[in-house]
Design a protein around this motif. Structure first.
Motif, PDB file in Angstrom:
ATOM      1  N   ALA A  46      67.887  30.449 -28.308  1.00 12.35           N
ATOM      2  CA  ALA A  46      69.460  30.929 -28.164  1.00 12.35           C
ATOM      3  C   ALA A  46      70.266  29.634 -27.610  1.00 12.35           C
ATOM      4  N   ALA A  47      69.680  28.714 -26.977  1.00 14.55           N
ATOM      5  CA  ALA A  47      70.354  27.559 -26.447  1.00 14.55           C
ATOM      6  C   ALA A  47      69.376  26.255 -26.780  1.00 14.55           C
ATOM      7  N   ARG A  63      73.375  23.851 -24.426  1.00 13.85           N
ATOM      8  CA  ARG A  63      74.330  24.291 -25.221  1.00 13.85           C
ATOM      9  C   ARG A  63      73.720  25.384 -25.988  1.00 13.85           C
ATOM     10  N   ALA A  64      74.755  26.069 -26.848  1.00 11.54           N
ATOM     11  CA  ALA A  64      74.446  27.151 -27.781  1.00 11.54           C
ATOM     12  C   ALA A  64      73.698  26.398 -28.888  1.00 11.54           C
ATOM     13  N   SER A  65      72.853  27.228 -29.258  1.00  9.13           N
ATOM     14  CA  SER A  65      72.061  26.673 -30.428  1.00  9.13           C
ATOM     15  C   SER A  65      72.904  27.268 -31.802  1.00  9.13           C
ATOM     16  N   ARG A  66      72.864  26.080 -32.578  1.00 12.69           N
ATOM     17  CA  ARG A  66      73.765  26.586 -33.973  1.00 12.69           C
ATOM     18  C   ARG A  66      72.666  26.428 -35.122  1.00 12.69           C
TER      19      ARG A  66
END
Length: 166
Positions: A46-47, A63-66
């Motif tokens: 998720a990050a 950071r947020a995973s995209r």
């Protein structure tokens, strides 16, 4: 002996028979021992974690995973550099075109990257290796210091293999 002097010595004896109001109990069967939460399957996180420099040295930033590719996300975030809030905290980074993974991962704990110009300095290489190692290790369960990162540095025409030691 006066009452004042005797009271500290007698008080424990007077209170001892009162107890706490609970009687004796025997062992009670409670079932099987605790086993903890079920093991987590490794995969997209998720990050992602990106490494930037501060006055204290190399620092890990979440950071947020995209999307489904944590390594690609981490490499793009690294190339973009610190955001405004991170810069306000004193974080800096080497920016440039994002490096690209080469083929599929070579196996557990290994990743191979092709880095365009801009990633030649020792500091930039260290950021790149730690960011890639963190993403690869998170995906396959390998501890960070054991992930081997091979970087083809296109501008220098050489290849280096490193591990992350933040």
């Amino acid at each position: 002996m006066s009452r004042r002097r005797a009271l500290p010595f007698l008080l424990p004896l007077l209170l001892a028979p009162a107890g706490c109001g609970l009687g004796d109990t025997a062992p009670v069967p409670a079932g099987s021992p605790a086993a903890g939460p079920p093991a987590r399957a490794f995969g997209p996180a998720a990050a992602v974690h990106v490494y930037f420099y501060s006055a204290r040295g190399l620092e890990r930033v979440s950071r947020a995973s995209r999307g489904p590719d944590p390594l690609g996300t981490a490499l793009r975030d690294l190339a973009e550099g610190p955001d405004a809030a991170e810069r306000a905290r004193g974080l800096v980074g080497h920016t440039g075109p994002p490096p690209a993974p080469v083929g599929a991962p070579e196996g557990t704990g290994t990743v191979r990257l092709r880095a365009p110009g801009g990633w030649e300095s020792r500091g930039a290489l260290r950021q790149l290796v730690c960011t890639a190692a963190d993403a690869a290790g998170t995906a396959d369960g390998t501890p960070l210091p054991r992930v081997r990162v091979t970087v083809e540095r296109l501008a220098r025409g050489d290849t280096v293999t490193r591990t992350c030691a933040p």
